[in-house]
Design an enzyme around this catalytic site. Structure first.
Site, PDB file in Angstrom:
ATOM      1  CD  GLN D 126      41.350  34.552  39.297  1.00  0.00           C
ATOM      2  OE1 GLN D 126      41.735  35.004  40.355  1.00  0.00           O
ATOM      3  NE2 GLN D 126      41.847  34.927  38.135  1.00  0.00           N
ATOM      4  N   GLY D 127      38.992  30.357  39.794  1.00  0.00           N
ATOM      5  CA  GLY D 127      39.730  29.095  39.907  1.00  0.00           C
ATOM      6  C   GLY D 127      40.853  28.996  38.900  1.00  0.00           C
ATOM      7  CD  GLU D 244      37.778  48.767  34.154  1.00  0.00           C
ATOM      8  OE1 GLU D 244      38.570  49.656  34.496  1.00  0.00           O
ATOM      9  OE2 GLU D 244      36.774  48.952  33.442  1.00  0.00           O
ATOM     10  CB  SER D 382      54.926  37.920  41.977  1.00  0.00           C
ATOM     11  OG  SER D 382      55.896  37.640  40.980  1.00  0.00           O
ATOM     12  CG  ASN D 383      55.051  43.889  42.762  1.00  0.00           C
ATOM     13  OD1 ASN D 383      53.914  43.611  42.351  1.00  0.00           O
ATOM     14  ND2 ASN D 383      55.269  44.877  43.608  1.00  0.00           N
ATOM     15  CD  GLU D 384      59.244  39.379  43.088  1.00  0.00           C
ATOM     16  OE1 GLU D 384      58.087  38.935  43.042  1.00  0.00           O
ATOM     17  OE2 GLU D 384      59.673  40.040  44.062  1.00  0.00           O
TER      18      GLU D 384
END
Lengths: 362, 396, 362, 396
Positions: D126-127, D244, D382-384
Site C-alpha cells: 500500500q502506497g 470490510e 491512530s486511536n486519537e
C-alpha cells in the site's frame, strides 16, 4: 445467532420506556433532602404492565421471558432511574419463592415480597448466616433490605439445626421490627430485626435453598448490571447534550478536543457494559453454573468499574452543575454507587471471576 | 540537598502538635476524625484558638500578624494540624480577601478589615463565579454602576461557599462594558447585610447545604469599598491565584484520611479476615500510599525550592495530583464500608444526634463524602483548566 | 531540610551530564541490529570521573556520596541512556565486596566485578539459590548477568552446607562458561554456568551475606529507578520538542488539546517518580531496614508503572517515527522495559511494599 | 434476539477448524503459536491453501470468487483460524487493492489483477503514507505528471508494510496541485519492478524489517493503470476505509494470545507457586479476559446489526478497544516472562534456528512483540484520530 430485537422484545422495551417517561422523568423523587415515600400505585402499575411475571412461564400467567428480556427491562428502568427495587422484590424474590403458590398475588402486585438475606457485618457474603430457626421461630438481623417497611412478607435465610433454609415471615408478625430509611439514591430500605418471630412456612432447605439463593442472586445481578447500563447511557446522553449547548470561552464545550475524546470513552464504556451484560444473559439462559456465575461476575464487575468511570466523568464534565441535587446527573451517580454496593461490588465479582476462570492444567 | 528534618523543624512540629491537642477542643477534632459536619461555631472556635496563639494568619507579613516561617515550617504546620484532626481553615478571609487588601488596599481598608479577619470576628465569602461562566471567569456580567459615591450593583454570583455564614463578600464586578472582558472588572468588598442581597442555598448531591447563589438587586456599596483602581480587578484576582499555595496539595489531610481508610479496612471483615488482609484491597491502599509519599516530596520540592510565590504550572500539578489522591481516598473508603454505606443518615452527620447509627459509625460519612469531594477537581480552576495552563507554560 | 543541590552535588551532575553528552548523545549504541561491543574505555572514563567510588568513603579514596548522590548520577546516566550497568558492577558489586580489599582496583576501573545472583527460573527472588559450594568448588547457573563475558570476576551467591554465602569466582577459572548476548536495550549480558569452578574466596556467609545482598540490591534499585527517571525525562523532552515542531492538518501537533493534556500527564509522571526516588534515597540514608525496603519498593514500583506509561505515550504521540530503531525514543523505551524487569518489577515491589506497609492493630 | 450459535453456524465452525488443522501446515502454525517470524513463503503457502478451498477472498462478490457468508460466519471464520494459529491474512491485495478495483476499476483491470490476488500469485503493498504526513493523509505530495500515455511519478511513500515482498503497489498520487488537497489525488497501480523504484528498509524498534520507504524517481506508469477517473482517488480511498471491517477488532487473535498468556503464567513459577495462582497477576488476566468477552459481543452486535458496511464510529470503537486489548496482552506476556525476556535473540525468532534458546522458548518473542505491537494504535488511523472521528459522528 440473531442480534436484532424481536417484535415482542421491542414492544416490551417501548412499554417500559413509556412507563418510565410518564412516571419518572423530570421528577425529583431522588432528592435526598425530601423523604422518599414508596408509591404502591407505581408497583401496581409495574404489575399491570406485566413486568412482575417477566420471567414466569406463559402458562403460569407470566411473560415467558428470559435473562435477555430481563436485561432489556432493567436497562429501561435504569434510564429513569426508577427507585423501585425490581431486582429485589421481583427478580430475586421470584426466584426464591418459585413454586410456592404465591405467584398470582405477586403478579398482580398485591403481594410484595422482600428478600432478607444479607446480615450486618457479612459484607457481600450471602452465605454468612447466623439467623436461626428454632421451633418455628426465627431470630436474627438482616441489613439493607429494600422495601422492608412496605413489604407484606420477607423471605429470610436462616440456619435450622445447622442447615441453611429459606423461610417466609410476615412483615407484621410479632417479633419483627424494621428500622426504615432511604438509601443514598432514595430507595426505601430497612434494617430488619427478628426476635422469635413466627415463620409462615419453610420454602426450601439445604442444597435447594442454596441453589435458589445463588441463581436468584445471579439473575438479580444481571438486572442490576443492566440497570447500570441504563444509568450510564442516560449520563452519557446528558453529558453530550450539556457540552453541545453550554458555551465557554466563546464556543461550545463540545468543541474542546479533550472533552470530545473523553465523551467517546464514556460512550465506549456504555457499549462495553451493555455487551458484557448480554454475555451474562446468554450464559444465564443456557450454560452450566460455572459459566453462568463467571459471566454474571464479569457483567457486575464491568458495571461497577465502568459505572463509576462514567458517573465521575459526567459530573466532572458538567462542572458545578453536575454537583447539584437539582440536576439529574447526580441521581444516576447515586443510583450507580448503590448498584455497585449491592450483591457484590466490582472487586468481589472480579475475585469470583478470577477463581472461576478457565486456566490450563499446570 | 538534605532531605531530613532539622532538630529545629522537629521541635516546631512538636509545638504545633501540642497546640493542636491542647487548644482545639476534642469535641471538634472528634467530628473531623469521624467525618461529621462542622458548624460555624466550630470553625470560629478553632480560628480564635489560632488567633490567640498568633497563628491564625501565618502567610501575612509579620507586622500584620503573620509568622516568619520557612516553607518547610508551613508544610509541617499544615501536616500536623491535619493529622490531629483540626478542621481545615476557611481561606476566604485569611488567604483570599486579605492578601488582596494587603497588597492593593488603602490604609483605611487595612485598618478596617484585617483585624477582624485575623481574630475570626468576621467571616468572608468569595463572589467570583457566575451562572454559566464555569471556568471562564472573565465573562462575568454582574454590573456595578457609579452613582455619586456609591456603586449600584445588580447581578448574581453562584457556588458561593458558606455564604450563609458570611459577614462580608469580596466580588469581581463589571464596571466597564465597553472594553475587553478582562479590562472592565473591579474588585469590591460588600457587607452581606446590605439591603438587596439575597442568599439562596444550592443543595449538593450529597444533600448538603454548603454553597449558595447570591443575588444583588440595586445593592448600594460605598465607593471606598473598592480595592485599588477601578477596572483593575482582574489583575488583583490573578494575584490571588499566585499567592499562598503551600497547602494546595492537601498532603496532611490525605494522610489523615489514609489513616481513616486503614482503620476502616482493619475493622471490616471480608471472607473471614480483615479487609486490609485481602491482598487485592490491600494493594489498592498500597498504591495510594505510594502516590501520597511521592506527592509529599513533590510538595516539599515545590514549596522549598521557591520561598515565595509558587510557579503556576507547579501549583497546577500539586492541585491535580492532590485532588486525584483525595478523591481516590473517598472512593476507597466507600468501597471499604461496602453495603453499610447505603443508608442515608443526614441527621447522624450533624451535630445533635445521640441515637445509634445504622451500621458502623465510620460508614455514615462514606458515601456523602465521596459525592461531595467530586467538587475538588472542579472548583478553584478545574483539573482540565489546570492542565491547559501547565501545557501553555511548558510549551511556551 | 534543604532541597536545593549543594555546590558539590551540582558539580557531580554536570560532570556526568558532560560525560553522557560527549560519549552517548546521538550515537546508535542501542541499535539492536548491530552487535553492541562493550567499550572498556568508557568504563575507565567512568572511573576517571570518580564515579566508581561514588558511595565509598573519602578516606577510602571515594567520593563520600550517599543514596542522594547515587540518584543524581543515575538520573544523568538514564538521560543517555548509557548502556553500562552502573547499578550492577558499581553499586551492587560495591556493596557485595565491601571491605574485601578490592577497592582500589575497582575504583580505577581496572577490576570489573559482575554480581551473579539471580538463577534461571527464580524470577525476581534473589533468595532462591541452588548453586552449591563443595570443597572450594562451585556449581550452578546464573542468569542475565550484566557484563558476564567482560568481567574479571563474579560475586556468586551459593549454598555451602545449606548456608547462604557470597563467593568470588574468576571469570577465567576452569569450569566457568558464559553465553553472552545483548539485552533488549543493547547491554552486554550473559548466562553463567559454573561446573566445579574453583572459588577465589568466600566474601561473606549467613546473615552477613543476606544483609549484603539485601542492602546492595536496594541501593541498586534506587540507581535503576533514578535511571528510569532520566529516561522518562528525556522522553518527555523529546515528545514536547517533536510535537512543537511537527505539523499536521496545518498546525503544530502541540496545538491539539488532547496531546497537550497528555504531555502534562507525562511531565507529572516524571516529577512524581523523581520525588519517590528522593524519598527512597532519604530512607536509604537513614531509617531502619523496613522503612528502607518499603521506600525503595515504592520507588521501583513507581518507576515501573510510570516508566511504561511515559514510554508508551511518547511512542504513541510520535506516531510512526516513535516506532523506528533510528529515532531515540525507542532506546529509552527499551531501556525502561529492561529496568522494569531487573531486580523486581512493579508488581513484585508493590507486593513487597504492601506486605511492609504500616497498618493499625486489628 | 438470540445470542446462541445455530447448529448450522456450529457446523460451519467445525468445517473451518478442520480445514485449518488439515490444510495449513503444522510447521507454519507452530511458528504462529510460538510467536516466531513468518517468511513470505509461509504467507503464500497459507494463502494458496485458502484459494484451493475457495476461501481466499470471502469478502468479494460471489461471482469473482467470494463467499456468500453472513457476518456471523465471517466472525466464526476469523475466530477459528486465529485459534488454530493460522497466520493472519495479508490484507493489501485481497481487502484493499481488490475492493477498489472491483468497485471502480475497468474490466481489463479486473481481469488482469483480480485472479492473481485471489490465487496468491501476486503480492501487493500500500502506497498511501508519506513522510511528514502522519494521519493527515490528504497532504501527500508524490506527483504524477501526464506524459503521453504514461504518468511520470516522483516522490516518496513510507511505512510501506512488506514492500520488500511486493509485486505491485497501489498508490495515491497528486495529479493536480491547483485544487483543494483532496481533489487532486488519483489512485494508481504500479508494478514494483518498474525502473526508478527503490525500496529501503525501516527497522522498527524490535529490530525487525517489516516496513519500508519506497522512492519513486521518474517512474513511468501506463495511464491504464489508473483506477477510475483522474483526481477521484480520494473518494476511492475513502471507500476502502468503509469496506470490510469484520476483522478489525481482532477478537480471534486476542483469544489466541490470551491462551498463550495463560499458558506462560502457568509455566512460570513465582514465590513457590505458578504465576497464574498469584492473586494479583491472576486478577490482571481476569480483567483482560472480561474486556475481551465484552469486545467479542460488541463485535457481534456491530457486524450482525448491519450486514453491510460498518458505521464509521462503530468501526472506530472496535479498532480502539481491539488495539487496547492486543497491546495489553503483549504487556502482560512481557510481565509474565519477567527477566527471561531480557535476552535479545533475533536468530531464535527466525526460521532456521536449531540451537537451544536462552531461557524458555516462550520468552523469546515477549519483548519484541510488545515493542512491535505499539504500532497497532498508530497505523490505520491512530486511536486519537479514531476518537476525533467518533466524536464528530456523535456530536453531529
Amino acid at each position: 445467532m440473531d442480534l436484532s430485537l424481536s417484535d415482542e422484545q421491542r414492544l416490551l422495551v417501548e412499554t417500559v420506556e413509556r412507563f418510565v417517561a410518564d412516571r419518572y422523568s423530570g421528577t425529583d423523587h431522588s432528592d435526598l433532602t425530601k423523604d422518599a415515600p414508596f408509591r404502591r400505585e407505581d408497583w401496581v402499575s409495574l404489575a399491570e404492565l406485566g413486568l412482575m411475571g417477566l420471567l414466569r412461564d406463559e402458562d403460569m400467567g407470566g411473560f415467558g421471558g428470559g435473562p435477555i428480556e430481563l436485561a432489556l427491562v432493567a436497562e429501561s428502568l435504569g434510564r429513569g432511574p426508577v427507585p423501585l427495587p425490581y431486582w429485589s422484590s421481583v427478580v430475586l424474590a421470584g426466584a426464591l419463592v418459585d413454586g410456592q403458590g404465591m405467584g398470582a398475588a405477586m403478579l398482580e402486585g398485591e403481594l410484595l415480597v422482600a428478600p432478607a438475606l444479607l446480615e450486618p457485618g457479612a459484607r457481600y457474603d450471602l452465605g454468612s448466616v447466623s439467623t436461626t430457626v428454632e421451633e418455628q421461630r426465627i431470630s436474627g438481623a438482616k441489613t439493607v433490605v429494600p422495601l422492608a417497611e412496605e413489604a407484606d412478607c420477607f423471605v429470610v435465610s436462616a440456619l435450622e439445626a445447622g442447615e441453611l433454609g429459606l423461610y417466609l415471615v410476615g412483615r407484621n408478625a410479632e417479633g419483627v421490627s424494621v428500622r426504615s430509611y432511604q438509601t443514598q439514591d432514595g430507595v426505601r430500605t430497612g434494617e430488619v430485626v427478628l426476635e422469635k418471630a413466627l415463620i409462615e412456612s419453610r420454602i426450601a432447605s439445604g442444597e435447594e435453598a442454596l441453589h435458589r439463593i445463588e441463581t436468584g442472586a445471579d439473575l438479580a445481578r444481571i438486572a442490576l448490571a443492566s440497570e447500570a447500563v441504563g444509568c450510564m447511557a442516560a449520563l452519557s446522553g446528558l453529558t453530550e447534550e450539556y457540552l453541545s449547548t453550554r458555551k465557554q470561552f466563546g464556543r461550545p464545550l463540545a468543541g474542546f478536543q479533550v472533552l470530545q475524546h473523553r465523551m467517546v470513552e464514556m460512550r465506549m464504556a456504555v457499549e462495553e457494559t451493555r455487551s458484557i451484560v448480554l454475555v451474562a444473559a446468554r450464559e444465564a439462559a443456557g450454560s452450566g453454573r460455572t459459566e453462568q456465575a463467571r459471566a454474571v461476575s464479569a457483567a457486575k464487575t464491568k458495571a461497577g468499574r465502568n459505572g463509576r468511570h462514567v458517573a465521575e466523568e459526567a459530573v466532572q464534565m458538567h462542572g458545578g452543575m453536575g454537583m447539584t441535587m437539582e440536576y439529574p446527573a447526580g441521581r444516576y451517580m447515586r443510583r450507580l454507587m448503590m448498584i455497585e454496593t449491592t450483591l457484590g461490588d466490582a472487586d468481589y465479582h472480579a475475585g469470583r471471576f478470577s477463581r472461576l476462570m478457565a486456566v490450563p492444567a499446570a | 540537598m538534605d532531605l531530613s528534618y532539622t532538630p529545629e523543624e522537629e521541635a516546631f512540629r512538636a509545638e504545633v502538635r501540642a497546640f493542636a491537642i491542647e487548644k482545639i477542643p476534642e469535641a471538634i477534632r472528634d467530628k473531623v476524625r469521624r467525618g461529621r459536619h462542622l458548624e460555624k461555631a466550630d470553625f470560629v472556635t478553632a480560628h480564635k484558638a489560632f488567633a490567640e496563639r498568633g497563628w491564625s494568619v501565618p502567610g501575612w507579613p509579620e507586622e500584620l500578624g503573620g509568622c516568619d516561617w520557612t516553607a518547610v515550617q508551613k508544610h509541617i504546620f499544615d501536616e500536623e494540624l491535619a493529622l490531629a484532626s483540626v478542621p481545615g481553615r476557611i481561606p476566604f478571609g485569611t488567604n483570599m480577601a486579605a492578601p488582596v487588601i494587603i497588597e492593593f488596599g488603602s490604609e483605611a481598608q487595612k485598618e478596617r478589615f484585617l483585624p477582624p479577619i485575623r481574630s475570626g470576628d468576621e467571616w468572608w465569602c468569595q463572589g467570583f463565579s457566575e451562572p454559566g461562566a464555569g471556568s471562564d471567569l472573565a465573562s462575568l456580567t454582574t454590573r456595578a454602576v457609579l452613582d455619586g459615591d456609591h456603586y449600584i450593583i445588580n447581578g448574581q454570583k453562584t457556588w458561593t461557599t458558606l455564604a450563609q455564614y458570611a459577614d462580608w463578600i469580596f466580588c469581581l464586578v463589571r464596571t466597564d462594558t465597553e472594553v475587553k472582558q478582562q479590562e472592565g472588572i473591579s474588585f469590591i468588598l460588600i457587607d452581606m447585610k446590605t439591603p438587596g442581597i439575597t442568599v439562596r442555598p444550592i443543595i449538593l448531591l450529597d444533600g448538603r447545604h454548603e454553597v449558595n447563589e447570591v443575588f444583588f438587586e440595586d445593592v448600594r456599596v460605598p465607593v471606598e469599598n473598592r480595592v485599588g483602581e477601578e477596572n483593575k480587578g482582574w489583575t488583583y484576582a490573578k494575584h490571588l491565584l499566585s499567592h499562598e499555595r503551600t497547602g494546595i496539595a492537601r498532603v496532611g489531610h490525605s494522610k489523615h484520611q489514609l489513616g481513616v481508610l486503614k482503620q476502616i479496612a482493619t475493622s471490616e471483615q471480608s471472607e473471614g479476615r480483615s479487609l486490609i488482609d485481602d491482598p487485592y484491597f490491600r494493594a489498592k491502599i498500597a498504591e495510594l500510599e505510594m502516590d501520597l509519599m511521592a506527592l509529599e516530596m513533590t510538595n516539599l520540592r515545590v514549596i522549598a525550592a521557591a520561598d515565595g510565590p509558587t510557579p503556576l504550572e507547579q501549583a497546577g500539578m500539586l492541585k491535580i495530583r492532590g485532588t486525584e489522591i483525595q478523591q481516590r481516598l473517598t472512593e476507597l473508603i466507600m468501597e471499604a464500608v461496602g453495603p453499610a454505606g447505603q443508608p442515608y443518615q443526614p441527621e447522624a452527620l450533624g451535630d445533635r444526634w445521640n441515637e445509634p447509627t445504622i451500621g458502623p459509625d465510620y460508614a455514615v460519612p462514606a458515601a456523602p463524602t465521596y459525592f461531595n469531594w467530586r467538587k475538588s477537581s472542579i472548583y478553584g480552576g478545574s483539573n482540565e483548566i489546570q492542565k491547559t495552563i501547565i501545557a501553555k507554560v511548558m510549551l511556551g
